[in-house]
Design a protein around this motif. Structure first.
Motif, mmCIF file in Angstrom:
data_model
loop_
_atom_site.group_PDB
_atom_site.id
_atom_site.type_symbol
_atom_site.label_atom_id
_atom_site.label_comp_id
_atom_site.label_asym_id
_atom_site.label_seq_id
_atom_site.Cartn_x
_atom_site.Cartn_y
_atom_site.Cartn_z
ATOM 1 N N LEU A 173 -49.240 -14.438 -15.064
ATOM 2 C CA LEU A 173 -50.167 -14.815 -13.985
ATOM 3 C C LEU A 173 -49.774 -14.174 -12.657
ATOM 4 O O LEU A 173 -50.629 -13.713 -11.899
ATOM 5 C CB LEU A 173 -50.228 -16.336 -13.816
ATOM 6 C CG LEU A 173 -50.779 -17.167 -14.968
ATOM 7 C CD1 LEU A 173 -51.087 -18.585 -14.499
ATOM 8 C CD2 LEU A 173 -52.015 -16.553 -15.597
ATOM 9 N N ALA A 200 -50.392 -10.301 -12.384
ATOM 10 C CA ALA A 200 -51.793 -9.869 -12.322
ATOM 11 C C ALA A 200 -52.273 -9.708 -10.888
ATOM 12 O O ALA A 200 -53.355 -9.164 -10.649
ATOM 13 C CB ALA A 200 -52.674 -10.874 -13.066
ATOM 14 N N ILE A 201 -51.468 -10.183 -9.943
ATOM 15 C CA ILE A 201 -51.848 -10.114 -8.525
ATOM 16 C C ILE A 201 -51.094 -8.960 -7.873
ATOM 17 O O ILE A 201 -49.862 -8.957 -7.853
ATOM 18 C CB ILE A 201 -51.511 -11.447 -7.825
ATOM 19 C CG1 ILE A 201 -52.311 -12.574 -8.478
ATOM 20 C CG2 ILE A 201 -51.783 -11.363 -6.324
ATOM 21 C CD1 ILE A 201 -51.750 -13.954 -8.215
ATOM 22 N N PRO A 202 -51.821 -7.973 -7.348
ATOM 23 C CA PRO A 202 -51.121 -6.822 -6.763
ATOM 24 C C PRO A 202 -50.392 -7.216 -5.482
ATOM 25 O O PRO A 202 -50.797 -8.148 -4.790
ATOM 26 C CB PRO A 202 -52.257 -5.842 -6.459
ATOM 27 C CG PRO A 202 -53.462 -6.699 -6.267
ATOM 28 C CD PRO A 202 -53.281 -7.893 -7.180
ATOM 29 N N VAL A 225 -52.918 -3.810 -1.512
ATOM 30 C CA VAL A 225 -54.021 -2.893 -1.838
ATOM 31 C C VAL A 225 -54.726 -2.477 -0.555
ATOM 32 O O VAL A 225 -54.633 -3.150 0.472
ATOM 33 C CB VAL A 225 -55.079 -3.552 -2.770
ATOM 34 C CG1 VAL A 225 -54.446 -4.019 -4.082
ATOM 35 C CG2 VAL A 225 -55.794 -4.695 -2.081
ATOM 36 N N PHE A 261 -50.557 -9.382 -0.711
ATOM 37 C CA PHE A 261 -50.592 -10.670 -1.410
ATOM 38 C C PHE A 261 -49.181 -11.053 -1.787
ATOM 39 O O PHE A 261 -48.421 -10.227 -2.282
ATOM 40 C CB PHE A 261 -51.459 -10.559 -2.669
ATOM 41 C CG PHE A 261 -52.855 -10.097 -2.397
ATOM 42 C CD1 PHE A 261 -53.824 -10.984 -1.971
ATOM 43 C CD2 PHE A 261 -53.195 -8.754 -2.531
ATOM 44 C CE1 PHE A 261 -55.116 -10.552 -1.706
ATOM 45 C CE2 PHE A 261 -54.484 -8.315 -2.257
ATOM 46 C CZ PHE A 261 -55.447 -9.210 -1.840
ATOM 47 N N LYS A 262 -48.852 -12.284 -1.525
ATOM 48 C CA LYS A 262 -47.485 -12.724 -1.797
ATOM 49 C C LYS A 262 -47.512 -14.047 -2.538
ATOM 50 O O LYS A 262 -48.199 -14.984 -2.142
ATOM 51 C CB LYS A 262 -46.747 -12.874 -0.459
ATOM 52 C CG LYS A 262 -45.284 -13.213 -0.592
ATOM 53 C CD LYS A 262 -44.621 -13.028 0.763
ATOM 54 C CE LYS A 262 -43.220 -13.602 0.779
ATOM 55 N NZ LYS A 262 -42.601 -13.433 2.107
ATOM 56 N N ARG A 300 -48.838 -20.554 -5.081
ATOM 57 C CA ARG A 300 -50.034 -20.200 -4.338
ATOM 58 C C ARG A 300 -49.925 -18.735 -3.953
ATOM 59 O O ARG A 300 -48.847 -18.148 -4.030
ATOM 60 C CB ARG A 300 -50.165 -21.063 -3.079
ATOM 61 C CG ARG A 300 -50.479 -22.513 -3.386
ATOM 62 C CD ARG A 300 -51.817 -22.624 -4.028
ATOM 63 N NE ARG A 300 -52.195 -24.008 -4.317
ATOM 64 C CZ ARG A 300 -53.262 -24.319 -5.042
ATOM 65 N NH1 ARG A 300 -54.045 -23.372 -5.525
ATOM 66 N NH2 ARG A 300 -53.562 -25.572 -5.269
ATOM 67 N N VAL A 301 -51.010 -18.178 -3.480
ATOM 68 C CA VAL A 301 -50.991 -16.789 -3.027
ATOM 69 C C VAL A 301 -51.265 -16.762 -1.529
ATOM 70 O O VAL A 301 -52.251 -17.336 -1.058
ATOM 71 C CB VAL A 301 -52.051 -15.944 -3.756
ATOM 72 C CG1 VAL A 301 -51.929 -14.482 -3.342
ATOM 73 C CG2 VAL A 301 -51.914 -16.101 -5.259
ATOM 74 N N ALA A 302 -50.364 -16.125 -0.788
ATOM 75 C CA ALA A 302 -50.580 -15.918 0.648
ATOM 76 C C ALA A 302 -51.118 -14.509 0.841
ATOM 77 O O ALA A 302 -50.625 -13.556 0.244
ATOM 78 C CB ALA A 302 -49.277 -16.094 1.415
ATOM 79 N N GLU A 303 -52.145 -14.401 1.679
ATOM 80 C CA GLU A 303 -52.768 -13.085 1.905
ATOM 81 C C GLU A 303 -52.743 -12.738 3.382
ATOM 82 O O GLU A 303 -53.001 -13.593 4.231
ATOM 83 C CB GLU A 303 -54.212 -13.099 1.402
ATOM 84 C CG GLU A 303 -54.923 -11.758 1.620
ATOM 85 C CD GLU A 303 -56.404 -11.791 1.238
ATOM 86 O OE1 GLU A 303 -56.835 -12.734 0.553
ATOM 87 O OE2 GLU A 303 -57.119 -10.858 1.656
#
Lengths: 561, 561
Positions: free
Chosen positions: B167, B170-172, B175, B193-194, B547-550
């Protein structure tokens, strides 16, 4: 019929799956409200379709229930709506949804993805009709209603379908498991795996972005096998009613029970949300709206997985920044867009009270604040143009809040009521911008929903960052913006933003705005602060909607035929 | 150092990711307790290491806290343990875990996966030592303790690392997003993305399978960036203490704060679980154990995502079945293995009261029940052999429950106390098998943990299926088995099993057993009935841990250099 849709849309699904990983710009649904894209008659057809609904009971063939509900919908543009919908009891909704579930569950992820893609494709073709429905319930200007209520909402729905498909399709339907036993015959089991929906899903709609915030949960639940009861906000039913109608049509055409998607219309005077969401059969809830009900759902619907997007206090932090004109231009649009009625619009602009450097020039706090307020004022100086960005105020309480907020600070830009050239009774107001001090925390620490902005004088950039950090820690936020030419401040703000769980935008001075996100690329909300417990569309948003059932059968290693 | 581990173990990780999708048999950790696999001195070294712990305070270099805790551990085999551990307050644990988090978070998914794989590899090499520790806390027989407490537990930990990596990866990381604007320059944003951990994670250990049930949550939390406080069951600390020691060693070697994994030892007299799990910093909780505390955690730890595996009532349904000897042979092992102290052991065997057909022969209910009981009796007729499957009874309350249960029905096979050839004080008891009627529901509808089996006379196969369905609906279950030659009954039972959320096994007559599952292939628990809200190891088990930080930054489409 059921399997045909996945074949039709396989290419779109594959592209969506790739887009989800690439996170570059991608969409199959054009945001251009143009005849060359949507067809010569699309605009006229859409308007005619919208007008055909007015003053009538919305037709949902085969929908269960008895009687009608006159909705609370009032056009913020002042036209007469007089909309009513089929009436459905909570018992009736649960019973119909439950009865529809088995065949949909058994159809599997591929068939379900195909049906969901056909739904989104048909909704896309009716984006003009949807634009009018969204405009006259939410108050969004037509072009925004077209884009945000149409293709951008469809994008988010497709993103949910793709994310859900990605997780489901990683699980094989059937495998043979063979465990070697040295010189002895192997152990063999035939195993089958089946995606099992959680149960009945409910989507609680919001008044401002009924489709954009509604589609992700609806599509995530539906594509993982759950029937969905759609309960719109009482003041924004029509966009979801049209959506439900299209969903039911496609489900019927695919040979499924249309009651897999139901419309549960209620009114503020006779709200059914609490009764519906605490039913034991309800296993998934998607909610967008205010904190009070969102937190109530989180605390009381223990039988369900609850995905919420509530409210927070978004902010802009302004540090030394050379391209101050670009900042002003960008924020003028950001603060005007849909009159600040986006859950992503900044409310607080934190600026050092001793001013900032714009390249080599010092700019005082007052000059900076005046420049921002002036840019917003100028942006809205031509009412005939301004209304196409501002739209109208959705709710009377928001209109009243503008008036009540005037006393909260020094008025840098007063809110004005504008006349709409096409709709004489439209509720149009320009932004109110107030100057306050960071010590007046009780004024700016909570959300004042609507076109109300505080420009807050802070103790240097450290004070600005701290005012931002502390308010978001307590109240949550979805977005944040920083303007800074200073790499050290950028780095500190980025780390703070990561810890706060806000979508952080740096130095936006062009045609991208802090309050706009793109599906397949930007995460909308993080789930990591009090503004939301969910994120559009991460894996957690879909993983909780299904389970895997496994059956394994003994296989004799040396079968005697 | 930190990056080296992922290079060392990349091949294992890739194979694990493939195995997760293929779901065929796969493991990198041999279950053969053999010198050819683990080395000539492994067995002796492991035993010596275990003995070196006895009568001492377990050494955890650099571990925070003050003083020691004498644990409640008592060997079910009767040897003296006298174990104690460093004492750690809840405040101290939270503070140390929180302080360790940032560098681990910033290291990213690849580095974390590498460290977790190194941890599992080092734990694997010490499987003999672990076998003794598991044997003398849980009561498992040595070979089972080796396999289930060693390689099989490591498999489940690796499965969690792989699922979490799948999982996250799958998150770059970064970008460039480019949105075309027709003839105008495109809109460009650089996005990063972190992966952000949720916060402090807690694993509440279980007394029967401390490592097998502990590693999945520990590894899932750790590999997604969360520090983990391991709070073992007061009677089974040592296996997790050894694991924590190895985890801390690897973390230190990789240059991270070893306090990313902490041991919080408590006693039944001064339990800290409630205090620990309700701390606001705790955002993830993994629990395996009884229903009362599991449900308390689900209901009271609202600040955290709570993954539970509790208890249920597993069953076997017997229909017409030709290979009745195979059935008896299979169930004899199943019911004897670890004296029924597995959360996957069947308790109720539902058989039609009018008997069944075995091929062309009719077999009465009493004959069928007697055959099963007889097979279990025969299987345990040689104490010297039987103890290697039965193991010992972990808890005194379980021993007492066997005695108390004798009065609940007609005794088909009485439980006997056996002498263990190597451990004179071992608590070894053979299974108790009782005959009752399906009308005596209050006797069999709840879990009676331990080697207690009801053979229940039902109204035909319909009554047997219904007795199974209704008890599992109410109380939950993890496994179920059906023996049937009738395709119609098989189909009905499979569908019921899917709806009940049990792992369904059909016609097991060989060397696979209803109470055993294989990592990378079988889901352990479904999360779809009251026995558990989590499933090992599905995507929902890992998706809620991060979670994803953007962050997105404006890029000028025509940069002026």
């Amino acid at each position: 019929m059921a399997t045909a849709y996945i074949n039709t849309h396989r290419e779109t699904l594959d592209a969506a799956l790739s887009a989800l990983k690439a996170r570059d710009y991608w969409t199959p649904y054009s945001e251009r409200a143009s005849a060359s894209v949507y067809g010569e008659t699309a605009a006229a057809d859409g308007e005619a379709a919208f007008k055909s609904y007015l003053g009538k009971t919305f037709d949902l063939p085969g929908h269960p229930g008895e009687g009608i509900v006159s909705s609370d919908e009032v056009s913020p543009y002042g036209i007469d709506l007089n909309l009513s919908y089929p009436k459905l009891s909570v018992d009736g909704a649960i019973a119909a949804a439950t009865a529809a579930m088995t065949a949909w569950r058994d159809a599997g992820p591929d068939v379900r993805a195909g049906v969901c893609l056909e739904i989104l494709d048909r909704i896309n073709k009716r984006s003009f009709e949807m634009a009018h429905a969204v405009q006259h319930t939410t108050g969004q200007a037509f072009m925004m209603a077209f884009q945000a209520g149409g293709p951008h909402a469809q994008d988010r729905g497709l993103e949910a379908v793709a994310q859900a498909y990605s997780l489901q399709s990683a699980i094989p339907g059937a495998v043979r498991w063979t465990k070697p036993q040295g010189k002895n015959p192997p152990l063999i089991l035939d195993k089958s795996f089946k995606i099992m929906p959680k149960g009945v899903a409910v989507t609680i709609g919001v008044s401002t972005f009924p489709t954009w915030n509604g589609y992700p949960g609806i599509m995530a639940s539906l594509s993982t096998g759950n029937p969905v009861i759609v309960k719109p906000h009482p003041t924004a039913v029509l966009p979801l009613a049209i959506s439900v109608r299209i969903m039911r049509d496609v489900l019927s055409d695919a040979g499924f029970d249309p009651n897999l998607v139901l419309l549960q219309t209620d009114t503020r005077a006779a709200a059914v949300g609490m009764d519906l969401c605490t039913r034991p059969e309800v296993k998934v809830i998607d909610f967008t709206g205010g904190n009070a009900f969102g937190e109530w759902l989180e605390n009381n619907c223990r039988q369900a997985v609850v995905y919420t997007e509530k409210a927070g206090v978004n902010a802009v932090v302004v540090d030394d920044f050379a391209n101050f004109k670009g900042l002003c231009r960008n924020l003028a649009f950001t603060l005007s867009l849909y009159s600040g009625q986006m859950c992503t619009t900044p409310q607080n602009i934190f600026i050092p009270r001793d001013g900032i450097k714009c390249g080599d020039t010092h700019m005082s706090f007052d000059d900076a604040a005046a420049a921002i307020a002036g840019a917003v004022g100028k942006f809205n100086s031509d009412p005939a143009k301004a209304v196409h960005v501002l739209g109208a105020i959705q709710a009377e309480v928001t209109e009243a809040r503008i008036a009540d907020s005037r006393k909260l600070g020094d008025i840098l830009l007063d809110s004005q009521k504008l006349d709409h050239p096409d709709f004489p009774n439209a509720r149009v107001h320009t932004p109110l911008i107030l100057k306050i001090d960071s010590s007046e925390r009780q004024k700016y620490e909570s959300e004042l929903f609507g076109p109300i902005t505080f420009i807050v004088a802070c103790d240097g950039i450290d004070g600005a960052l701290e005012a931002w950090r502390s308010t978001v820690t307590e109240k949550g936020a979805i977005t944040a913006a920083l303007y800074s030419d200073n790499p050290d401040v950028q780095a500190r703000a980025i780390e703070m933003g990561e810890n706060l769980g806000v979508l952080m935008s740096l130095n936006l001075t062009g045609g991208t705005f802090v309050n706009q996100t793109a599906a397949f690329s930007d995460y909308h909300a993080s789930g990591a602060n009090p503004a939301a417990n969910a994120s559009l569309v991460d894996t957690a948003f879909v993983a909780g909607r299904f389970r895997v059932a496994e059956t394994r059968t003994h296989v004799d290693p040396d079968p005697v035929e």
